[in-house]
Motif scaffolding. Structure first.
Motif, PDB file in Angstrom:
ATOM      1  N   GLU A  18       0.838  -1.201   0.000  1.00  0.00           N
ATOM      2  CA  GLU A  18       0.000   0.000   0.000  1.00  0.00           C
ATOM      3  C   GLU A  18       0.875   1.253   0.000  1.00  0.00           C
ATOM      4  O   GLU A  18       0.551   2.260  -0.641  1.00  0.00           O
ATOM      5  CB  GLU A  18      -0.889  -0.044   1.245  1.00  0.00           C
ATOM      6  N   ARG A  19       2.004   1.151   0.711  1.00  0.00           N
ATOM      7  CA  ARG A  19       2.899   2.312   0.775  1.00  0.00           C
ATOM      8  C   ARG A  19       3.699   2.489  -0.511  1.00  0.00           C
ATOM      9  O   ARG A  19       4.110   3.593  -0.832  1.00  0.00           O
ATOM     10  CB  ARG A  19       3.827   2.177   1.983  1.00  0.00           C
ATOM     11  N   LEU A  20       3.910   1.376  -1.218  1.00  0.00           N
ATOM     12  CA  LEU A  20       4.621   1.481  -2.502  1.00  0.00           C
ATOM     13  C   LEU A  20       3.704   2.014  -3.598  1.00  0.00           C
ATOM     14  O   LEU A  20       4.167   2.514  -4.614  1.00  0.00           O
ATOM     15  CB  LEU A  20       5.156   0.102  -2.910  1.00  0.00           C
ATOM     16  N   TYR A  21       2.397   1.838  -3.409  1.00  0.00           N
ATOM     17  CA  TYR A  21       1.429   2.330  -4.402  1.00  0.00           C
ATOM     18  C   TYR A  21       0.453   3.266  -3.698  1.00  0.00           C
ATOM     19  O   TYR A  21      -0.708   2.912  -3.487  1.00  0.00           O
ATOM     20  CB  TYR A  21       0.666   1.158  -5.049  1.00  0.00           C
ATOM     21  N   PRO A  22       0.908   4.439  -3.318  1.00  0.00           N
ATOM     22  CA  PRO A  22       0.031   5.316  -2.529  1.00  0.00           C
ATOM     23  C   PRO A  22      -1.265   5.634  -3.264  1.00  0.00           C
ATOM     24  O   PRO A  22      -1.260   5.880  -4.465  1.00  0.00           O
ATOM     25  CB  PRO A  22       0.873   6.578  -2.333  1.00  0.00           C
ATOM     26  N   GLY A  23      -2.339   5.550  -2.521  1.00  0.00           N
ATOM     27  CA  GLY A  23      -3.637   5.887  -3.088  1.00  0.00           C
ATOM     28  C   GLY A  23      -4.345   4.732  -3.767  1.00  0.00           C
ATOM     29  O   GLY A  23      -5.479   4.874  -4.211  1.00  0.00           O
ATOM     30  N   VAL A  24      -3.681   3.581  -3.859  1.00  0.00           N
ATOM     31  CA  VAL A  24      -4.325   2.441  -4.523  1.00  0.00           C
ATOM     32  C   VAL A  24      -5.545   1.986  -3.709  1.00  0.00           C
ATOM     33  O   VAL A  24      -5.559   2.105  -2.482  1.00  0.00           O
ATOM     34  CB  VAL A  24      -3.307   1.286  -4.704  1.00  0.00           C
ATOM     35  N   GLU A  25      -6.542   1.498  -4.417  1.00  0.00           N
ATOM     36  CA  GLU A  25      -7.738   0.984  -3.718  1.00  0.00           C
ATOM     37  C   GLU A  25      -7.371  -0.317  -2.990  1.00  0.00           C
ATOM     38  O   GLU A  25      -6.568  -1.110  -3.504  1.00  0.00           O
ATOM     39  CB  GLU A  25      -8.860   0.680  -4.713  1.00  0.00           C
ATOM     40  N   ILE A  26      -7.993  -0.517  -1.849  1.00  0.00           N
ATOM     41  CA  ILE A  26      -7.688  -1.709  -1.047  1.00  0.00           C
ATOM     42  C   ILE A  26      -8.969  -2.378  -0.607  1.00  0.00           C
ATOM     43  O   ILE A  26      -9.914  -1.711  -0.172  1.00  0.00           O
ATOM     44  CB  ILE A  26      -6.871  -1.313   0.202  1.00  0.00           C
ATOM     45  N   ALA A  27      -9.000  -3.682  -0.744  1.00  0.00           N
ATOM     46  CA  ALA A  27     -10.104  -4.462  -0.160  1.00  0.00           C
ATOM     47  C   ALA A  27      -9.471  -5.535   0.711  1.00  0.00           C
ATOM     48  O   ALA A  27      -8.507  -6.191   0.308  1.00  0.00           O
ATOM     49  CB  ALA A  27     -10.950  -5.095  -1.255  1.00  0.00           C
ATOM     50  N   MET A  28     -10.012  -5.694   1.895  1.00  0.00           N
ATOM     51  CA  MET A  28      -9.428  -6.650   2.848  1.00  0.00           C
ATOM     52  C   MET A  28     -10.465  -7.699   3.209  1.00  0.00           C
ATOM     53  O   MET A  28     -11.597  -7.362   3.557  1.00  0.00           O
ATOM     54  CB  MET A  28      -8.970  -5.856   4.068  1.00  0.00           C
ATOM     55  N   LEU A  29     -10.077  -8.948   3.076  1.00  0.00           N
ATOM     56  CA  LEU A  29     -10.962 -10.045   3.500  1.00  0.00           C
ATOM     57  C   LEU A  29     -10.252 -10.829   4.590  1.00  0.00           C
ATOM     58  O   LEU A  29      -9.268 -11.524   4.324  1.00  0.00           O
ATOM     59  CB  LEU A  29     -11.277 -10.964   2.312  1.00  0.00           C
ATOM     60  N   HIS A  30     -10.750 -10.700   5.789  1.00  0.00           N
ATOM     61  CA  HIS A  30     -10.160 -11.433   6.911  1.00  0.00           C
ATOM     62  C   HIS A  30     -10.782 -12.820   6.977  1.00  0.00           C
ATOM     63  O   HIS A  30     -11.985 -12.968   7.192  1.00  0.00           O
ATOM     64  CB  HIS A  30     -10.422 -10.665   8.223  1.00  0.00           C
ATOM     65  N   THR A  31      -9.939 -13.832   6.788  1.00  0.00           N
ATOM     66  CA  THR A  31     -10.418 -15.214   6.876  1.00  0.00           C
ATOM     67  C   THR A  31     -10.112 -15.757   8.266  1.00  0.00           C
ATOM     68  O   THR A  31      -8.944 -15.880   8.628  1.00  0.00           O
ATOM     69  CB  THR A  31      -9.693 -16.092   5.829  1.00  0.00           C
ATOM     70  N   PRO A  32     -11.118 -16.077   9.041  1.00  0.00           N
ATOM     71  CA  PRO A  32     -10.842 -16.611  10.383  1.00  0.00           C
ATOM     72  C   PRO A  32     -10.114 -17.955  10.300  1.00  0.00           C
ATOM     73  O   PRO A  32     -10.346 -18.750   9.394  1.00  0.00           O
ATOM     74  CB  PRO A  32     -12.229 -16.789  10.999  1.00  0.00           C
ATOM     75  N   TYR A  33      -9.247 -18.160  11.251  1.00  0.00           N
ATOM     76  CA  TYR A  33      -8.466 -19.403  11.342  1.00  0.00           C
ATOM     77  C   TYR A  33      -9.358 -20.516  11.888  1.00  0.00           C
ATOM     78  O   TYR A  33     -10.205 -20.278  12.751  1.00  0.00           O
ATOM     79  CB  TYR A  33      -7.310 -19.131  12.298  1.00  0.00           C
ATOM     80  N   GLN A  34      -9.116 -21.728  11.411  1.00  0.00           N
ATOM     81  CA  GLN A  34      -9.903 -22.862  11.940  1.00  0.00           C
ATOM     82  C   GLN A  34      -9.291 -23.304  13.270  1.00  0.00           C
ATOM     83  O   GLN A  34      -8.783 -24.423  13.397  1.00  0.00           O
ATOM     84  CB  GLN A  34      -9.869 -24.030  10.960  1.00  0.00           C
ATOM     85  N   GLU A  35      -9.354 -22.414  14.244  1.00  0.00           N
ATOM     86  CA  GLU A  35      -8.622 -22.673  15.477  1.00  0.00           C
ATOM     87  C   GLU A  35      -9.156 -23.884  16.232  1.00  0.00           C
ATOM     88  O   GLU A  35      -8.419 -24.553  16.924  1.00  0.00           O
ATOM     89  CB  GLU A  35      -8.625 -21.422  16.367  1.00  0.00           C
ATOM     90  N   ASP A  36     -10.424 -24.155  16.063  1.00  0.00           N
ATOM     91  CA  ASP A  36     -10.994 -25.287  16.784  1.00  0.00           C
ATOM     92  C   ASP A  36     -11.205 -26.485  15.862  1.00  0.00           C
ATOM     93  O   ASP A  36     -11.938 -27.407  16.200  1.00  0.00           O
ATOM     94  CB  ASP A  36     -12.317 -24.862  17.431  1.00  0.00           C
TER      95      ASP A  36
END
Lengths: 433, 392
Positions: free
Chosen positions: A136-154
């Motif tokens: 993100e810092r190398l491409y300032p201003g680029v659009e970002i989408a974040m998908l947090h995948t939960p860990y199969q902890e159990d």
């Protein structure tokens, strides 16, 4: 160490090479053709969403591993270290950053286009998160989408986790992708792609399962990383990938029916002496030499965990066209590095038994804590549960400073001697029984 | 004649020092032994909301590694040389029965080493529950907030299944109120040190806060109240030291010798992230809510400290670090990360760049929790201090 000759390629490998060449040509023309480019990761990748919106994917890990294979990673890594990145941290990240600092040239020698969207599918690797903060810092201003995948902890996927992921997809990820693509998601098209994905996954599992045959017609690790390519490098869900896996299965089945061993870069393997299950990614900087140690000594990898890093399909998961977002969520949560340690041990145990392996080997990677942390305990568990000889070697993904050919060869030769001795003991016991 | 530290303060500091490095967690185990309904829940760095444990009659016990206080033998057989030191100390403690009587363990989402350690605890069967505390990286209330709440409810259920203790809103509000006091008092100590850093060393601050991670909050609050009162007395004299902020030591902890060496080399450590979990929530959490669990969720979403464990899109850590430097009137930053700590080390180049842009001097070095030689670090830090004193 011998100087490797030009590799002998199976037909499917040639097909795949063409697919990749076309993708990279498309990428180099992307800006001129008005195509949007999405940088994303292999584990938990959402390529069907990208392609359904007529965008093109770029995978920084694939760039890094290709830089490793092209012997460019060493200097890229050093350039990133000059910027302040520690010698201790993930070399994929440093290689990728170094590659960008050096003009972001892809494997064809042409510049890869800058991203229009960073799609952070944060799945099974904490470092991905840090990697994208840096991008993100190398491409300032680029659009970002974040998908947090939960860990199969159990060790299971819960409804809460699915709801969390589906909400992220519906309300944040897809709207952001639509904004960048300049069009709405066509869910019919997406469903059709997921139908293709499921078909490819079915074919891929059939290919993997041919290794249950003796001799195995495939090497599920060294050749496996090529076989899994189309599923993991931007073609999952496409008609082209269906054709590829149909061809691959046909080719592998023919080899199996003829009782042939795997094809190696130096031709067909003569004799299958040892059947192994391998945990951990391969080394990319010295891939050919690394593989050669195995096939020279008659060792075939009948199952590997690394080939499940882009998706575990041989335990039953398939993308579902009727439940697109839910199945994408399940897919992400099911990739190998998102499984907890007991699940990973169970899967390896299953492979050793199902594929009748003689031994279990870990290639522990300095750069990859997601794989490596806990592997020594996993090794003990497997030794106890399966009573097979276990081996442990260490290398790195793309940092040539961490590949010691002599050390690895020495260890592997000792390990294979142990396997040989055990085979003789078992044969004697069987004869005396 | 210069007035010395009050005797009572010295006694309290000695008590904190003993508690902080008791790797057998004697106090916590004695606390538990007083009732069969009491639980011990161990947690690793960085943050877990201890309020929910307190409300469930459980003591959240911080497991910050074995440091340089325990010889690691088994742990080294569980981890390759290129993995940080913290988990090998923790697994050593688990295998050596230091963590016996603990009912459960929480492994906050900080990195893949700690994540996988949760699975190792499952495999070696320590505790009745072992949870990877996978806090959300989505900060929308109805998305990440809902997921976080469900995560907290799961842990509450884990505890309920052991001690049958049902948490009411009053229980939870009372617990929140106690931890609000705790956080305020800790910040008060940092505020006093901002003005009068000679009144208490950074090592002492470290012991005080770390002690609070292994005792009940009521007792810690009492100690903190008394310490804050004593710190308000005028004693000691300022030294010609520079003022620094330490960044990057939020998980594996630096050895005390290293902290002491930095101060001896001429640096007052005005702020740090050593035990970030105890200071994670910035400001109070609503302690009069009809739905206090919701208040804890809101606090996580909107009042979390900057951390390498949280995706910082839209709220960059670099800007927050510079703000901290300015607020604390610091002269520089010491980047002090554990070797092989991906989260800290991958943040470092950007943080350093921000320091350069803001004209904030900085140095960096790496450590292991059992580093035993500080000469080089002391020289490096001393030179840093001198260069600021002479040239800035």
């Amino acid at each position: 160490m011998s100087n490797p000759k030009e590799a002998i390629k199976e037909k499917s490998m040639v097909i795949q090479k063409d697919m990749l060449a076309n993708l990279f040509t498309e990428l180099s023309n992307a800006k001129a053709n008005g195509k949007k480019v999405v940088y994303t990761f292999v584990p938990g990748n959402l390529v069907e969403l990208i392609l359904a919106l007529d965008m093109l994917p770029v995978y920084p890990e694939i760039n890094a591993l290709q830089s490793g294979m092209r012997k460019k990673s060493g200097s890229y890594i050093k350039d990133a270290e000059k910027l302040g990145f520690s010698e201790d941290v993930c070399t994929y990240v440093k290689c990728d950053i170094g590659m960008m600092l050096n003009g972001n040239l892809g494997p064809t020698g042409e510049k890869l286009p800058d991203p229009d969207l960073l799609l952070l599918s944060y799945t099974g690797c904490f470092t991905f998160l840090k990697w994208f903060e840096n991008l993100e810092r190398l491409y300032p201003g680029v659009e970002i989408a974040m998908l947090h995948t939960p860990y199969q902890e159990d060790g299971q996927i819960t409804d809460d986790q699915i709801n969390y992921m589906v909400k992220q997809l519906q309300e944040e990820v897809i709207p952001k992708m639509e904004k960048v693509a300049g069009k709405k998601m066509d869910y019919d098209r997406l469903s059709k792609m997921l139908e293709n994905s499921a078909r490819q996954e079915e074919l891929w599992v059939k290919v993997l399962e041919t290794a249950k045959n003796r001799p195995s017609p495939i090497d599920s690790y060294f050749a496996g990383v090529y076989y899994m390519g189309p599923l993991n490098t931007g073609f999952r869900g496409t008609d082209a990938a269906v054709e590829y896996y149909e061809e691959l299965l046909k080719e592998v089945t023919e080899r199996m029916n003829l009782g042939l061993s795997p094809v190696t870069p130096e031709g067909e393997m003569k004799e299958e002496k040892f059947r192994l299950v391998v945990e951990g990614p391969p080394n990319w900087t010295n891939f050919r030499e690394f593989w050669k140690i195995f096939y020279d000594l008659g060792a075939v990898i009948v199952a590997s965990t690394y080939t499940k890093v882009g998706g575990v399909y041989d335990t039953g998961f398939r993308h579902e066209p009727g439940k697109p977002l839910e199945s994408l969520a399940r897919y992400c949560m099911g990739v190998y590095t998102n499984l907890n340690l007991p699940q990973r041990v169970d899967l390896i145990e299953h492979y050793i038994k199902e594929y009748k392996a003689d031994g279990f080997l870990i290639n522990s990677i300095k750069s990859c804590n997601s794989f490596s942390a806990g592997q020594l305990l996993m090794m003990r568990e497997i030794e106890q549960r399966c009573e097979v000889p276990v081996g442990f070697i260490e290398s790195d993904l793309v940092d040539p400073r961490y590949f010691s050919y002599a050390n690895i060869k020495n260890r592997l030769e000792s390990y294979f001697q142990m396997l040989e001795q055990r085979k003789q003991i078992l044969a004697r016991e069987e004869a005396n029984a | 004649m210069m007035k010395q530290q009050p005797e009572r303060l010295l006694t309290l500091l000695e008590e904190c020092k003993t508690l902080a490095f008791d790797l057998n967690f004697t106090y916590a185990k004695e606390w538990k032994s007083k009732s069969k309904y009491r639980l011990l829940v161990g947690y690793l760095p960085i943050y877990v909301p201890r309020e929910i444990m307190h409300a469930a009659n459980a003591l959240g016990v911080g497991i910050m590694g074995a440091g340089d206080r325990k010889q690691i033998i088994k742990g080294d057989a569980y981890y390759q040389s290129y993995i940080c030191h913290l988990p090998r100390g923790v697994i050593e403690m688990a295998l050596d029965n230091n963590l016996d009587n603990f009912d459960g363990f929480l492994f906050p989402s900080i990195c893949d080493c700690v994540r996988n350690l949760s699975g190792m605890f499952k495999l070696v069967k320590r505790g009745k529950f072992q949870r990877y505390f996978d806090y959300p990286q989505n900060f929308e209330k109805h998305i990440g907030g809902t997921f976080y709440r469900e995560l907290l409810e799961t842990i509450i259920k884990d505890m309920f299944q052991i001690n049958d203790m049902k948490i009411t809103a009053k229980h939870l509000n009372d617990s929140i109120a106690l931890y609000n006091i705790n956080r305020r008092l800790i910040e008060k100590i940092y505020d006093i040190r901002k003005e009068f850093p000679w009144r208490l060393s950074a090592v002492d601050v470290y012991h005080i806060i770390r002690a609070g991670m292994v005792i009940n909050v009521e007792k810690h609050n009492e100690m903190l109240e008394e310490i804050v009162g004593l710190l308000n007395e005028d004693y000691g004299e300022p030294m010609d030291n520079i003022r620094v902020v330490i960044s990057g030591s939020f998980c594996e902890q630096p050895p005390i010798g290293l902290i002491r060496s930095i101060e001896m080399a001429g640096c007052y450590i005005i702020d740090d992230d050593f035990m970030l979990g105890s200071r994670w929530i910035q400001g109070d959490i609503d302690d009069a809510s009809q739905d206090p669990l919701n208040a804890i969720v809101d606090a996580f979403l909107t009042q979390s400290a900057p951390s390498s464990a949280v995706y910082d899109y839209g709220n960059p850590k670099s800007a927050r670090l510079i703000k901290k430097v300015k607020d604390r009137n610091a002269d520089g930053v010491i980047f002090c990360a554990a070797s092989f700590c991906d989260p800290a080390l991958l943040d470092q180049p950007d943080l350093q760049k921000a320091c350069d842009a803001a004209g904030v001097a900085h140095i960096n070095f790496q450590f292991h929790e059992n580093t035993g030689q500080f000469k080089v670090i002391k020289e490096q830090t001393g030179t840093f201090s001198d260069s600021i004193k002479l040239w800035v």
